[in-house]
Motif scaffolding. Structure first.
Motif, PDB file in Angstrom:
ATOM      1  N   ASN A 468       0.480  -1.414  -0.325  1.00 52.69           N
ATOM      2  CA  ASN A 468       0.239   0.062  -0.181  1.00 52.69           C
ATOM      3  C   ASN A 468       0.488   1.043  -0.123  1.00 52.69           C
ATOM      4  OD1 ASN A 468      -2.910  -1.189  -0.062  1.00 52.69           O
ATOM      5  ND2 ASN A 468      -1.919  -1.675   1.878  1.00 52.69           N
ATOM      6  N   SER A 469       1.841   1.433  -0.263  1.00 57.83           N
ATOM      7  CA  SER A 469       3.253   1.617  -0.223  1.00 57.83           C
ATOM      8  C   SER A 469       2.389   3.581  -1.565  1.00 57.83           C
ATOM      9  CB  SER A 469       4.600   2.149  -1.522  1.00 57.83           C
ATOM     10  OG  SER A 469       4.629   1.489  -2.157  1.00 57.83           O
ATOM     11  N   PHE A 470       1.562   3.351  -2.265  1.00 59.29           N
ATOM     12  CA  PHE A 470       1.086   4.136  -3.559  1.00 59.29           C
ATOM     13  C   PHE A 470      -0.501   3.792  -3.428  1.00 59.29           C
ATOM     14  CE2 PHE A 470      -0.613   1.546  -6.885  1.00 59.29           C
ATOM     15  CZ  PHE A 470       0.150   0.455  -7.311  1.00 59.29           C
ATOM     16  N   THR A 471      -1.653   4.649  -3.743  1.00 61.06           N
ATOM     17  CA  THR A 471      -2.800   4.897  -4.370  1.00 61.06           C
ATOM     18  C   THR A 471      -2.955   5.221  -5.734  1.00 61.06           C
ATOM     19  OG1 THR A 471      -2.840   7.686  -4.107  1.00 61.06           O
ATOM     20  CG2 THR A 471      -2.939   5.865  -2.150  1.00 61.06           C
ATOM     21  N   TYR A 472      -4.372   4.608  -5.926  1.00 54.70           N
ATOM     22  CA  TYR A 472      -4.813   4.772  -7.644  1.00 54.70           C
ATOM     23  C   TYR A 472      -5.804   5.386  -7.716  1.00 54.70           C
ATOM     24  CZ  TYR A 472      -6.423   0.373  -6.661  1.00 54.70           C
ATOM     25  OH  TYR A 472      -7.642  -1.008  -6.079  1.00 54.70           O
ATOM     26  N   ALA A 473      -6.447   5.647  -9.048  1.00 54.05           N
ATOM     27  CA  ALA A 473      -7.670   6.324  -9.781  1.00 54.05           C
ATOM     28  C   ALA A 473      -7.932   6.277 -11.195  1.00 54.05           C
ATOM     29  CB  ALA A 473      -8.445   7.368  -9.038  1.00 54.05           C
ATOM     30  N   VAL A 474      -9.222   4.859 -11.064  1.00 53.30           N
ATOM     31  CA  VAL A 474      -9.602   4.495 -12.260  1.00 53.30           C
ATOM     32  C   VAL A 474     -10.476   5.087 -13.050  1.00 53.30           C
ATOM     33  CG1 VAL A 474      -9.996   3.173 -14.795  1.00 53.30           C
ATOM     34  CG2 VAL A 474      -8.257   2.543 -12.200  1.00 53.30           C
ATOM     35  N   SER A 475     -11.300   6.457 -13.825  1.00 57.38           N
ATOM     36  CA  SER A 475     -12.511   7.481 -13.644  1.00 57.38           C
ATOM     37  C   SER A 475     -12.529   7.222 -15.445  1.00 57.38           C
ATOM     38  CB  SER A 475     -12.282   8.194 -12.851  1.00 57.38           C
ATOM     39  OG  SER A 475     -11.133   8.954 -14.038  1.00 57.38           O
ATOM     40  N   SER A 476     -13.448   7.351 -15.725  1.00 57.97           N
ATOM     41  CA  SER A 476     -14.441   7.734 -17.432  1.00 57.97           C
ATOM     42  C   SER A 476     -15.764   8.978 -17.719  1.00 57.97           C
ATOM     43  CB  SER A 476     -14.956   6.371 -17.902  1.00 57.97           C
ATOM     44  OG  SER A 476     -15.094   6.321 -18.910  1.00 57.97           O
ATOM     45  N   ASP A 477     -15.210   9.349 -18.436  1.00 60.18           N
ATOM     46  CA  ASP A 477     -15.755  10.360 -19.268  1.00 60.18           C
ATOM     47  C   ASP A 477     -17.605   9.304 -19.297  1.00 60.18           C
ATOM     48  OD1 ASP A 477     -14.247  12.703 -20.159  1.00 60.18           O
ATOM     49  OD2 ASP A 477     -14.806  12.855 -17.945  1.00 60.18           O
ATOM     50  N   TYR A 478     -17.134   8.573 -19.847  1.00 55.74           N
ATOM     51  CA  TYR A 478     -18.776   7.930 -20.253  1.00 55.74           C
ATOM     52  C   TYR A 478     -19.329   7.224 -19.957  1.00 55.74           C
ATOM     53  CZ  TYR A 478     -15.328   8.470 -24.722  1.00 55.74           C
ATOM     54  OH  TYR A 478     -14.273   8.753 -25.660  1.00 55.74           O
ATOM     55  N   GLU A 479     -19.768   7.582 -18.652  1.00 53.35           N
ATOM     56  CA  GLU A 479     -20.988   6.672 -17.575  1.00 53.35           C
ATOM     57  C   GLU A 479     -21.985   5.978 -17.636  1.00 53.35           C
ATOM     58  OE1 GLU A 479     -19.881  10.091 -14.228  1.00 53.35           O
ATOM     59  OE2 GLU A 479     -21.775   9.593 -15.001  1.00 53.35           O
ATOM     60  N   THR A 480     -22.526   6.193 -19.185  1.00 54.51           N
ATOM     61  CA  THR A 480     -23.812   5.596 -19.570  1.00 54.51           C
ATOM     62  C   THR A 480     -22.991   4.702 -21.198  1.00 54.51           C
ATOM     63  OG1 THR A 480     -24.547   7.553 -20.879  1.00 54.51           O
ATOM     64  CG2 THR A 480     -25.144   7.875 -18.923  1.00 54.51           C
ATOM     65  N   GLU A 481     -22.040   4.903 -20.892  1.00 46.62           N
ATOM     66  CA  GLU A 481     -21.921   4.371 -22.552  1.00 46.62           C
ATOM     67  C   GLU A 481     -20.792   3.202 -22.423  1.00 46.62           C
ATOM     68  OE1 GLU A 481     -21.943   7.585 -26.321  1.00 46.62           O
ATOM     69  OE2 GLU A 481     -20.777   8.289 -24.503  1.00 46.62           O
ATOM     70  N   ALA A 482     -20.104   2.867 -21.822  1.00 44.81           N
ATOM     71  CA  ALA A 482     -19.303   1.715 -20.823  1.00 44.81           C
ATOM     72  C   ALA A 482     -19.147   0.714 -21.981  1.00 44.81           C
ATOM     73  CB  ALA A 482     -18.879   1.922 -19.557  1.00 44.81           C
ATOM     74  N   GLU A 483     -20.838   0.202 -20.896  1.00 48.85           N
ATOM     75  CA  GLU A 483     -20.559  -0.793 -21.693  1.00 48.85           C
ATOM     76  C   GLU A 483     -20.875  -1.112 -23.524  1.00 48.85           C
ATOM     77  OE1 GLU A 483     -23.726  -2.774 -17.791  1.00 48.85           O
ATOM     78  OE2 GLU A 483     -24.510  -2.532 -19.977  1.00 48.85           O
ATOM     79  N   THR A 484     -20.831   0.033 -23.851  1.00 53.79           N
ATOM     80  CA  THR A 484     -20.883  -0.435 -25.811  1.00 53.79           C
ATOM     81  C   THR A 484     -19.501  -0.039 -25.830  1.00 53.79           C
ATOM     82  OG1 THR A 484     -22.145   1.944 -26.005  1.00 53.79           O
ATOM     83  CG2 THR A 484     -23.808   0.065 -25.487  1.00 53.79           C
ATOM     84  N   ILE A 485     -18.674   0.919 -25.608  1.00 51.66           N
ATOM     85  CA  ILE A 485     -17.792   1.673 -26.542  1.00 51.66           C
ATOM     86  C   ILE A 485     -17.042   0.906 -26.568  1.00 51.66           C
ATOM     87  CG2 ILE A 485     -15.766   3.169 -26.666  1.00 51.66           C
ATOM     88  CD1 ILE A 485     -17.773   5.551 -25.437  1.00 51.66           C
ATOM     89  N   ARG A 486     -16.072  -0.322 -27.399  1.00 54.45           N
ATOM     90  CA  ARG A 486     -14.801  -1.240 -27.007  1.00 54.45           C
ATOM     91  C   ARG A 486     -13.505  -0.445 -28.215  1.00 54.45           C
ATOM     92  NH1 ARG A 486     -17.116  -5.781 -26.711  1.00 54.45           N
ATOM     93  NH2 ARG A 486     -15.723  -7.283 -26.985  1.00 54.45           N
ATOM     94  N   ILE A 487     -12.276  -0.670 -27.419  1.00 62.79           N
ATOM     95  CA  ILE A 487     -11.451  -0.227 -27.086  1.00 62.79           C
ATOM     96  C   ILE A 487     -10.396  -1.458 -27.426  1.00 62.79           C
ATOM     97  CG2 ILE A 487     -11.364   1.743 -26.520  1.00 62.79           C
ATOM     98  CD1 ILE A 487      -9.896   0.366 -23.838  1.00 62.79           C
ATOM     99  N   PRO A 488      -9.358  -1.902 -28.415  1.00 63.24           N
ATOM    100  CA  PRO A 488      -8.172  -2.849 -28.332  1.00 63.24           C
ATOM    101  C   PRO A 488      -8.187  -3.501 -26.817  1.00 63.24           C
ATOM    102  CG  PRO A 488      -7.345  -1.507 -29.882  1.00 63.24           C
ATOM    103  CD  PRO A 488      -9.012   0.160 -28.731  1.00 63.24           C
ATOM    104  N   VAL A 489      -8.234  -4.486 -27.042  1.00 61.63           N
ATOM    105  CA  VAL A 489      -8.128  -5.417 -25.358  1.00 61.63           C
ATOM    106  C   VAL A 489      -6.418  -5.361 -25.519  1.00 61.63           C
ATOM    107  CG1 VAL A 489      -7.940  -7.943 -26.745  1.00 61.63           C
ATOM    108  CG2 VAL A 489      -9.039  -7.630 -24.076  1.00 61.63           C
ATOM    109  N   MET A 490      -7.109  -5.339 -23.592  1.00 66.02           N
ATOM    110  CA  MET A 490      -5.007  -5.187 -22.957  1.00 66.02           C
ATOM    111  C   MET A 490      -4.329  -3.596 -23.732  1.00 66.02           C
ATOM    112  SD  MET A 490      -4.851  -7.059 -20.850  1.00 66.02           S
ATOM    113  CE  MET A 490      -2.985  -7.956 -20.270  1.00 66.02           C
ATOM    114  N   LEU A 491      -4.879  -3.089 -24.112  1.00 62.10           N
ATOM    115  CA  LEU A 491      -3.984  -1.807 -24.685  1.00 62.10           C
ATOM    116  C   LEU A 491      -3.935  -0.977 -23.426  1.00 62.10           C
ATOM    117  CD1 LEU A 491      -3.232  -0.074 -27.112  1.00 62.10           C
ATOM    118  CD2 LEU A 491      -5.324   1.267 -26.908  1.00 62.10           C
TER     119      LEU A 491
END
Length: 595
Positions: A468-491
Motif C-alpha cells: 500500500n505504498s501508493f494510491t490509484y484512481a480509474v475514472s471515465s467520462d463515458y458513464e452511460t456508454e461504457a458497456e457499448t464502447i470498445r477498445i483494443p483489449v489489454m491496450l
C-alpha cells in the motif's frame, strides 16, 4: 429386524453413492436390411465386440474398450440394429466417464438412450437411466439425477441387484439434496431387498446413509447402535474406508457423555486418517481430552493438529500455484499450435488461389486480363488483412504471458514469506484476473467497462504487493456508454504496469491516475499519469523514454498492426506530468479511435 444405522460427524460427512457404470448385457437385436443368415452372423460379431469392450472396461483398459465399442457401433449402423447402436453408445459413454470427460459421456449416454427407447427394450432402457442418474449425481446435478433414477425404478419391477443399486443411489441423492424423510423411506424399503439378495456392502451403505439422518436428529443412542453394526459389516467384508465410521462413532459416544469409548474410536480413526480427515480426528481427540480434564493430552493433540494444518495449507498453496502455472503453459501451447495451424491454412489457401489465378491468366489472358487484374488486387488485399489480424492476435497471446509471469512471481513471494492471509487474498484476486486475461486473449476488442474493471483489479494487486505504498484512481467520462464502447483489449495495461514498476516504485506518496475521456466524437483520449521519477529524454537510448520492457515492445507491434488494419491511427504521447524537478512524474496520452 433390528435397524442398523451409521453416524457421520461434521467434517467427515460424505453421502455414499453406489456410482456404477452398467455394461448393458446383449439382448434380442432389432431386424435390419439383411438376410437371416447374414443378420445372425452380424449379431454374433456385435455380441463379441460388446463383450470384449465390457471385459476391457472391467480390466481398466478404456482405450482398448473404446476401440471395440467404436468398431461395434460402425457395424451396428450398417446392420441397422438400433439395440446394439444404443448399447455401443452407452459403452462409449462409460469410457468417457472413466476418462472424466463428463460432457462427452452425457452426450453418448443420451444418444444411446434414443436408440434404446426406439427398440423398447425395458432392461436396456433402465440400465441407461441408471448410468445417466449416477453420472448426474456425481456432477451434483441432483434434479436430473433423481429424475433418471426414479424413471429406472418405475420400470425395474423385479427384485434384482440393479433395482437395489437404484434404490441405494436414490436414498443417497435425497440425503444430499436435504430431503431426509424421502431418503429414510427409500433406505428402509431397500434394506429387506439387500438382505434378501445377500448384498452386505450395499446394506452397510444404506445403514450409513440412514445413520446420518439419525445423527442430524441428535439421536445418539441409535447412532451408536447403527455405527457399530455398520462397522461389523465392513470388518467382515474387509472393504471400504472405516475412518468416517470410527470417527462418527466416537462423536456419538462423546455427545452421550461416554468419553472412554469415544477416545478409543477416535484413536482407531487416527490410525487410518490422512490429510484434512486426520486434522479433524485430532480435533475430536482434543475435545474428549478436555472433557476428561486431561489438559496435557489436549494440548498435545492441539499442537499436532496445528502442525498438520500448517503443512496442509502450505501444500494447498503450492498446489494452486502449480495448477495456475500448468494452466497457463497449456493455454500458451494451444495458442501457438492454433497460430501455426492458421498460418499453414492461410498459406495453403494462398498457394491454391495463386494456382487458379495462373491457370485463368494463361487461358483467358486477352479476354479477361482487366478482370483478373482487379480480382487479384482485391484478393491480395483481403489476404493481407487476414494475415495482419492473425499477427495481431499472436502478439496479444505473447503479451498475456509477460503479464502473468510478473503476477505469479508476486504470489510466490507472499508464500515464501509465510503470510497465509495475504497469500490467500492475493491468490483469490489473481485467480479472477487470470481468468479474465485468458478468456479475453482470443478477442481483438473489449468493452470499456471491462477494461476499466481489469485495470482496477491489476492496480489492487500491485498495491497489495508494494504494501500500500501508493494510491490509484480509474475514472471515465463515458458513464452511460461504457458497456457499448470498445477498445483494443489489454491496450492500456502495459503503460499502467510501467507507471507502477518504473515510475512510482520507491517514491513516497506515489499516485497513479487513469482517465478515459472523449477527445471528440470519433476519438477517445486515455491519460495515465503518475508522480514518479519521471521521463528523461537524455536516457532515450537506454530506456526508450518509457523504461522499455518486453511488454512495451509487444504493445508497439500491436499498435502498428491495428493502425495498418483499421486505417485509423492509435497515437501515444509521453511527457513530464509536473514541473517539479525531483519527481516530475510521467503523463502518457493514448488517442484511440472509438469503435
Amino acid at each position: 429386524m433390528k435397524t442398523r444405522r451409521y453416524t457421520f460427524y461434521p467434517g467427515l460427512r460424505c453421502t455414499i453413492f453406489l456410482l456404477i457404470i452398467i455394461f448393458v448385457a446383449p439382448g434380442v437385436p432389432a431386424s435390419g436390411m439383411f438376410f437371416p443368415q447374414q443378420q445372425k452372423a452380424g449379431t454374433g460379431i456385435l455380441d463379441s465386440l460388446f463383450r470384449s469392450g465390457a471385459a476391457y472396461m472391467r480390466q481398466s483398459v478404456p482405450d482398448s474398450a473404446a476401440r471395440q465399442y467404436t468398431k461395434g457401433l460402425s457395424l451396428a449402423r450398417e446392420l441397422g440394429d438400433s439395440a446394439y447402436i444404443g448399447r455401443f453408445y452407452n459403452g462409449l459413454g462409460s469410457v468417457w466417464q472413466i476418462r472424466k470427460a463428463y460432457d462427452k459421456a452425457l452426450e453418448h449416454y443420451h444418444e444411446g438412450l434414443k436408440y434404446l427407447d426406439e427398440h423398447r427394450n425395458t432392461s436396456d432402457v433402465a440400465k441407461a437411466y441408471v448410468n445417466l442418474g449416477a453420472l448426474y449425481g456425481a456432477l451434483k446435478d441432483f434434479d436430473n439425477g433423481r429424475e433418471y433414477l426414479e424413471n429406472a425404478l418405475k420400470i425395474l419391477d423385479d427384485e434384482s441387484v440393479l433395482r437395489l443399486h437404484v434404490m441405494g443411489n436414490l436414498a443417497a441423492m435425497y440425503l444430499d439434496n436435504d430431503e431426509p424423510v424421502a431418503s429414510e423411506e427409500m433406505a428402509l424399503s431397500a434394506i429387506p431387498l439387500a438382505e434378501k439378495l445377500g448384498q452386505d456392502y450395499v446394506l452397510s451403505v444404506l445403514y450409513t446413509n440412514l445413520s446420518k439422518i439419525y445423527s442430524d436428529r441428535e439421536d445418539w443412542a441409535q447412532a451408536i447402535s447403527a455405527g457399530e453394526l455398520a462397522l461389523d459389516i465392513k470388518d467382515s467384508l474387509q472393504v471400504g474406508n472405516t475412518v468416517a465410521a470410527y470417527n462418527n462413532l466416537g462423536r456419538a459416544y462423546e455427545m452421550s457423555g461416554r468419553y472412554t469409548p469415544a477416545g478409543t474410536y477416535y484413536k482407531k480413526a487416527l490410525q487410518q486418517a490422512t490429510g484434512e480427515d486426520r486434522a479433524l480426528v485430532l480435533q475430536n481427540l482434543k475435545s474428549v481430552a478436555k472433557r476428561q480434564k486431561n489438559y496435557a493430552a489436549a494440548l498435545e493433540y492441539a499442537e499436532a493438529r496445528d502442525v498438520l494444518r500448517d503443512s496442509l495449507q502450505a501444500l494447498d498453496y503450492k498446489g494452486k500455484v502449480a495448477e495456475l502455472t500448468e494452466k497457463y503453459e497449456s493455454e500458451q501451447k494451444q495458442a501457438k499450435i492454433e497460430y501455426l495451424q492458421a498460418e499453414g491454412q492461410l498459406q495453403d489457401k494462398l498457394i491454391g488461389r495463386q494456382r487458379i489465378l495462373t491457370i485463368v491468366s494463361l487461358t483467358l489472358l486477352v479476354l479477361f486480363g482487366v478482370l483478373v487484374y482487379v480480382w487479384n488486387t482485391q484478393n491480395r488485399t483481403r489476404q493481407a488483412l487476414e494475415k495482419s489480424k492473425l499477427r495481431q492476435r499472436f502478439l496479444l497471446a505473447q503479451l498475456n504471458p509477460h503479464f502473468i509471469f510478473n503476477a505469479l512471481q508476486t504470489v510466490q513471494n507472499f508464500i515464501y514469506m509465510k503470510d497465509a492471509e495475504t497469500s490467500a487474498s492475493y491468490l483469490g484476486s489473481f485467480g479472477k484476473l487470470i481468468r479474465f486475461v485468458l478468456e479475453s486473449s482470443d478477442r481483438d476488442t473489449i468493452a470499456l467497462e471491462e477494461e476499466m474493471e481489469m485495470l482496477r483489479n491489476f492496480l489492487y494487486l500491485q498495491q497489495l504487493h508494494y504494501d500500500n505504498s501508493f494510491t490509484y484512481a480509474v475514472s471515465s467520462d463515458y458513464e452511460t456508454e461504457a458497456e457499448t464502447i470498445r477498445i483494443p483489449v489489454m491496450l492500456v495495461q502495459p503503460f499502467v504496469e510501467n507507471a507502477v514498476i518504473h515510475g512510482i516504485q520507491d517514491v513516497p506518496g506515489g499516485h497513479i491516475k487513469v482517465t478515459f475521456r472523449a477527445a471528440d466524437e470519433k476519438t477517445m483520449c486515455v491519460e495515465i499519469e503518475d508522480n514518479g521519477s519521471g521521463f528523461f529524454p537524455q536516457e532515450k537510448g537506454k530506456a526508450n523514454a518509457m523504461h522499455r520492457s518486453m511488454g512495451m515492445d509487444i504493445q508497439k507491434g500491436r499498435i502498428r498492426e491495428f493502425n495498418s488494419e483499421h486505417k485509423r491511427d492509435i497515437t501515444v504521447e509521453i511527457s513530464p506530468a509536473h514541473p517539479e524537478q525531483e519527481y516530475p512524474g510521467t503523463r502518457v496520452v493514448i488517442r484511440v479511435p472509438v469503435l
